[in-house]
Write a protein that holds these residues in place. Structure first.
Motif, PDB file in Angstrom:
ATOM      1  N   PRO A 165       0.837  -1.206   0.000  1.00 12.06           N
ATOM      2  CA  PRO A 165       0.000   0.000   0.000  1.00 12.06           C
ATOM      3  C   PRO A 165       0.871   1.255   0.000  1.00 12.06           C
ATOM      4  CG  PRO A 165      -0.748  -1.535   1.667  1.00 12.06           C
ATOM      5  CD  PRO A 165       0.514  -2.090   1.131  1.00 12.06           C
ATOM      6  N   ILE A 210       2.463   2.924   3.133  1.00 18.79           N
ATOM      7  CA  ILE A 210       3.615   2.315   3.789  1.00 18.79           C
ATOM      8  C   ILE A 210       4.903   2.879   3.217  1.00 18.79           C
ATOM      9  CG2 ILE A 210       4.788   0.123   4.144  1.00 18.79           C
ATOM     10  CD1 ILE A 210       2.287  -1.102   4.790  1.00 18.79           C
ATOM     11  N   LEU A 217       5.547   5.742   5.266  1.00 19.00           N
ATOM     12  CA  LEU A 217       6.185   5.448   6.550  1.00 19.00           C
ATOM     13  C   LEU A 217       7.683   5.209   6.373  1.00 19.00           C
ATOM     14  CD1 LEU A 217       3.541   3.130   8.249  1.00 19.00           C
ATOM     15  CD2 LEU A 217       3.976   5.544   8.642  1.00 19.00           C
ATOM     16  N   THR A 248      14.752  -1.325  -0.938  1.00 19.60           N
ATOM     17  CA  THR A 248      13.471  -0.740  -0.522  1.00 19.60           C
ATOM     18  C   THR A 248      12.682  -1.718   0.332  1.00 19.60           C
ATOM     19  OG1 THR A 248      13.406   0.426  -2.620  1.00 19.60           O
ATOM     20  CG2 THR A 248      11.394   0.391  -1.344  1.00 19.60           C
ATOM     21  N   THR A 249      12.589  -2.956  -0.139  1.00 22.58           N
ATOM     22  CA  THR A 249      11.846  -3.940   0.644  1.00 22.58           C
ATOM     23  C   THR A 249      12.478  -4.122   2.022  1.00 22.58           C
ATOM     24  OG1 THR A 249      11.352  -5.114  -1.391  1.00 22.58           O
ATOM     25  CG2 THR A 249      10.968  -6.279   0.659  1.00 22.58           C
ATOM     26  N   ILE A 295      11.661  -1.162   4.180  1.00 21.62           N
ATOM     27  CA  ILE A 295      10.292  -1.156   4.694  1.00 21.62           C
ATOM     28  C   ILE A 295      10.165  -2.118   5.867  1.00 21.62           C
ATOM     29  CG2 ILE A 295       7.927  -1.810   4.149  1.00 21.62           C
ATOM     30  CD1 ILE A 295       8.304  -0.719   1.395  1.00 21.62           C
ATOM     31  N   LEU A 315       9.508  -0.838   9.791  1.00 19.96           N
ATOM     32  CA  LEU A 315       8.292  -1.188  10.511  1.00 19.96           C
ATOM     33  C   LEU A 315       8.609  -2.094  11.700  1.00 19.96           C
ATOM     34  CD1 LEU A 315       5.840  -1.740   7.548  1.00 19.96           C
ATOM     35  CD2 LEU A 315       6.025   0.201   9.060  1.00 19.96           C
ATOM     36  N   GLY A 350      -5.501  -1.429   1.522  1.00 16.89           N
ATOM     37  CA  GLY A 350      -4.424  -0.470   1.655  1.00 16.89           C
ATOM     38  C   GLY A 350      -4.810   0.945   1.276  1.00 16.89           C
ATOM     39  N   THR A 400      -5.655   2.725   7.764  1.00 13.83           N
ATOM     40  CA  THR A 400      -5.012   3.789   7.012  1.00 13.83           C
ATOM     41  C   THR A 400      -5.459   5.158   7.506  1.00 13.83           C
ATOM     42  OG1 THR A 400      -6.725   3.396   5.375  1.00 13.83           O
ATOM     43  CG2 THR A 400      -4.570   2.482   4.931  1.00 13.83           C
ATOM     44  N   GLY A 431       1.150   0.322  10.613  1.00 12.15           N
ATOM     45  CA  GLY A 431       1.720   0.044   9.294  1.00 12.15           C
ATOM     46  C   GLY A 431       2.181  -1.397   9.187  1.00 12.15           C
ATOM     47  N   LEU A 473      -0.812  -3.596   8.751  1.00  8.57           N
ATOM     48  CA  LEU A 473      -1.330  -3.423   7.400  1.00  8.57           C
ATOM     49  C   LEU A 473      -0.487  -4.195   6.400  1.00  8.57           C
ATOM     50  CD1 LEU A 473      -3.438  -1.883   5.779  1.00  8.57           C
ATOM     51  CD2 LEU A 473      -1.809  -0.034   5.546  1.00  8.57           C
ATOM     52  N   LEU A 474       0.834  -4.033   6.529  1.00  4.40           N
ATOM     53  CA  LEU A 474       1.728  -4.729   5.600  1.00  4.40           C
ATOM     54  C   LEU A 474       1.557  -6.233   5.730  1.00  4.40           C
ATOM     55  CD1 LEU A 474       3.917  -4.283   3.513  1.00  4.40           C
ATOM     56  CD2 LEU A 474       5.597  -4.585   5.316  1.00  4.40           C
ATOM     57  N   THR A 501      -1.763  -7.318   3.959  1.00  2.31           N
ATOM     58  CA  THR A 501      -1.712  -7.295   2.496  1.00  2.31           C
ATOM     59  C   THR A 501      -0.716  -8.324   1.977  1.00  2.31           C
ATOM     60  OG1 THR A 501      -0.250  -5.403   2.749  1.00  2.31           O
ATOM     61  CG2 THR A 501      -2.457  -4.945   2.000  1.00  2.31           C
ATOM     62  N   PHE A 502       0.401  -8.492   2.690  1.00  2.00           N
ATOM     63  CA  PHE A 502       1.386  -9.458   2.248  1.00  2.00           C
ATOM     64  C   PHE A 502       0.814 -10.866   2.270  1.00  2.00           C
ATOM     65  CE2 PHE A 502       5.434 -10.736   1.064  1.00  2.00           C
ATOM     66  CZ  PHE A 502       5.869 -11.786   1.837  1.00  2.00           C
ATOM     67  N   ASN A 555      -1.532 -11.403  -0.604  1.00  5.69           N
ATOM     68  CA  ASN A 555      -0.882 -11.588  -1.895  1.00  5.69           C
ATOM     69  C   ASN A 555      -0.224 -12.950  -2.007  1.00  5.69           C
ATOM     70  OD1 ASN A 555      -1.286  -9.115  -3.412  1.00  5.69           O
ATOM     71  ND2 ASN A 555      -0.276  -8.160  -1.697  1.00  5.69           N
TER      72      ASN A 555
END
Lengths: 305, 331
Positions: A133, A136, A139, B42-43, B46, B50, B253, B280, B305, B308-309, B312-313, B316
């Motif tokens: 999303p 994020i 964040l 990036t991954t 993140i 978090l 999301g 959100t 967050g 949320l991640l 959604t993860f 998926n």
């Protein structure tokens, strides 16, 4: 065609168990088709109603003053200039950052990659990132660009916001680059290599120029997605009431979607019309960007046939 | 005449300097590899961000894991004895609006996909497909405006007269009126937003069903509708389900529509007529306030967050697994 079926008594007249029931089945077919078309009509109608509502609400407030005024607590004087400038500034920085990185990564993955763990991990990650999303990313930007790199980026600044958005649209640009490169016929690569050029020479001098319109189309579409993004910028701390124009990359800023958000959330209903006018401006910008992308794509298709 | 035909001696003008070209290629390739690796960074960024902030969040004495998941209130701004961090309040709101959105998007998207791929002429498809894509390209703030200022008043005008008799029953009071902020209109507009996603992915799934199956069905005397319902859709089912799951993950999301239209009032429950606060929306509300980096409300931001991640993860991953497990291979 479906109406012409044989009369019932000529179909297997001797069997009482076989009941083709063609008339009722074809009737159900018609009902089914009607429901399908109704779904499409409903979807398109909602789109039309949305656009019409925004136009009706907003055109009244959209005038030259609105475009060049600073934002304000008074409805008549509130304008969209800081948000417009903020959006433009952010988009420039996003483009400057994400285009080289995205295209370079795309070229690497498409032309230079071997089948090893390195490229596999990268491809898995790009697919995963598309599903994260957008808030994020905000964040992430908050922690990394605003807090950790505060001395360089200036905190809740244009630079932080632009870098966050660049990360967001990077996968889109990478995928678009790969698609464009894939569309270039292999014979060009083979010919270049056969003439003794290195892979990079072939790419830089032959393949990349041919793929460039497609890459630009994808980039413009990615940028137009970034223009409409609100949540990540709110998360990194872009304020909604910013009565000045950002003068440097380290200044605070606002963008059109956030300004629209603030006006919509305002309890005074007069600001809602301002929001509608702002939406019209935003949609005009998006329409312009998407039209450029479509024109480029058409030129690309004509060039390749 | 001596004819020494070795290439180096017959043409003195051509000096390809291959070493330089190879060196340039090595440098360019390495730089591009680093660019590509940024996606991995990036991954990692993140996840680490978090994770660390969430761990620090749970190190505050006022917070513990059990209460995080079971508390029925979300009141981060209240002073300590009343400060509650019950994320199930936020999750229920998120699931409520996502659920409503799927009720809207599944029929609209799937039926549109069937219509466009089976019933529409190529010219019509050339106009309708881009039109549906426009729905996907509209910024979510605009949808939020639409939900709050058009859909909600419309729903209130339409449905409130029917619901007001319920106001006399005390326990049904919250069901007697669609309020100015509610998750019903947010969910509906959310559904409109994800319809193109369902439509386009389902259409891909339907398109990939081989013609031989359809032809076989027609040969057996089935009508077009029967073929679609009994043959094509079951064959495309894994792709359709995957498209729905991905659309739900997008709806979960989504931020601006629910923040604007569903309100900012954390209420636990499944009533679509009252203001609620999704995960959100909670992040947005916290972002607009004052958040010194060490404060508990700032860390709570990242905890939301993280949740949320994770949701959604998982969705998926489930979608990928589902497609791999149930996809019909025809060649």
């Amino acid at each position: 065609m479906q109406k012409h079926y044989a009369p019932r008594d000529t179909i297997a007249p001797e069997s009482k168990l076989f009941k083709p029931n063609l008339a009722s089945r074809y009737q159900l077919d018609s009902i089914f088709a009607f429901i399908l078309w109704a779904a499409v009509v409903i979807a398109i109608t909602v789109l039309v109603i949305l656009i019409a509502t925004v136009l009706i609400d907003g055109l009244g407030s959209l005038d030259w003053q609105f475009l060049i005024n600073n934002t304000s607590y008074k409805v008549e004087k509130a304008g969209i200039l800081p948000a417009l400038v903020g959006t433009a500034l952010i988009m420039v920085v996003v483009a400057v950052v994400s285009f080289p990185v995205g295209v370079g990564a795309g070229i690497f993955l498409e032309e230079f990659s071997e089948d090893n763990w390195f490229t596999k991990i990268i491809e898995i990650n790009i697919n995963n990132l598309a599903a994260v999303p957008s808030i994020i990313y905000g964040l992430l930007g908050l922690m990394v660009f605003v807090r950790i790199f505060r001395p360089i980026s200036g905190g809740e600044s244009v630079l932080s916001g632009a870098l966050t958005l660049a990360l967001l649209i990077l996968p889109i640009i990478i995928v678009a680059t790969r698609e464009a490169l894939r569309a270039v016929p292999d014979s060009l690569r083979m010919a270049g290599l056969a003439l003794g050029a290195t892979k990079w020479q072939v790419i830089w001098e032959q393949i990349f120029p041919m793929a460039l319109p497609g890459i630009l189309t994808g980039t413009i579409l990615a940028l137009s997605r970034a223009v409409g993004e609100t949540a990540p910028l709110i998360a990194i701390g872009a304020k909604a009431y910013v009565p000045f124009l950002p003068a440097s990359l380290q200044d605070q800023f606002t963008v059109m979607p956030i300004q629209i958000y603030q006006w919509v959330s305002d309890p005074k209903p007069a600001f809602h019309d301002n929001a509608a006018a702002g939406i019209i401006v935003l949609m005009v910008v998006l329409l312009a960007m998407n039209s450029i992308a479509v024109l480029l794509r058409n030129k690309f298709q004509k060039q390749n046939t | 005449m001596t004819t020494d035909t070795s290439p180096r001696k017959t043409n003195q003008l051509w000096n390809p300097n291959r070493d330089r070209s190879k060196r340039i290629q090595f440098i360019v390739k390495s730089i591009f590899a680093i660019f590509a690796f940024i996606s991995v960074i990036t991954t990692i960024g993140i996840v680490l961000t978090l994770l660390f902030e969430t761990i620090e969040f749970f190190q505050f004495p006022e917070v513990n894991l059990w209460r995080f998941f079971t508390d029925g209130r979300w009141t981060p701004k209240f002073p300590p004895p009343n400060q509650d961090f019950g994320i199930s309040v936020l999750i229920s709101a998120t699931l409520l609006s996502a659920g409503i959105s799927i009720i809207v998007a599944l029929p609209l998207g799937l039926l549109s996909a069937i219509c466009l791929s089976e019933y529409a002429s190529p010219q019509l498809r050339r106009i309708l497909k881009p039109a549906l894509e426009v729905l996907a390209g509209i910024p979510t703030v605009v949808y939020g405006y639409f939900a709050l200022l058009t859909v909600t008043p419309f729903l209130r005008w339409l449905i409130n007269p029917l619901l007001s008799p319920l106001g006399n029953i005390e326990s049904l009071k919250t069901w007697s009126e669609i309020q100015g902020f509610n998750s019903l209109s947010a969910g509906i507009v959310l559904g409109i937003m994800i319809t193109p996603m369902v439509a386009s992915l389902s259409e891909d799934a339907i398109y990939s069903v081989p013609r031989s199956l359809r032809d076989g069905s027609y040969a057996l005397g089935a009508t077009k509708r029967e073929t679609i319902i009994a043959v094509v859709l079951p064959a495309a089912l894994s792709g359709i389900v995957s498209s729905v799951i991905l659309a739900v993950s997008r709806a979960i999301g989504e931020t601006m529509i629910v923040t604007l239209a569903a309100g900012q009032n954390p209420t636990l429950g499944l009533n679509p007529f009252v203001p609620v606060m999704t995960m959100t929306a909670a992040i947005v509300q916290a972002s607009f306030g004052d958040n010194p980096a060490d404060s508990i409300s700032s860390k709570a931001l990242f905890a939301i967050g993280m949740t949320l991640l994770a949701i959604t993860f998982l969705l998926n991953i489930f979608s990928f697994w589902f497609v791999r497990r149930f996809r019909e291979k025809y060649d």
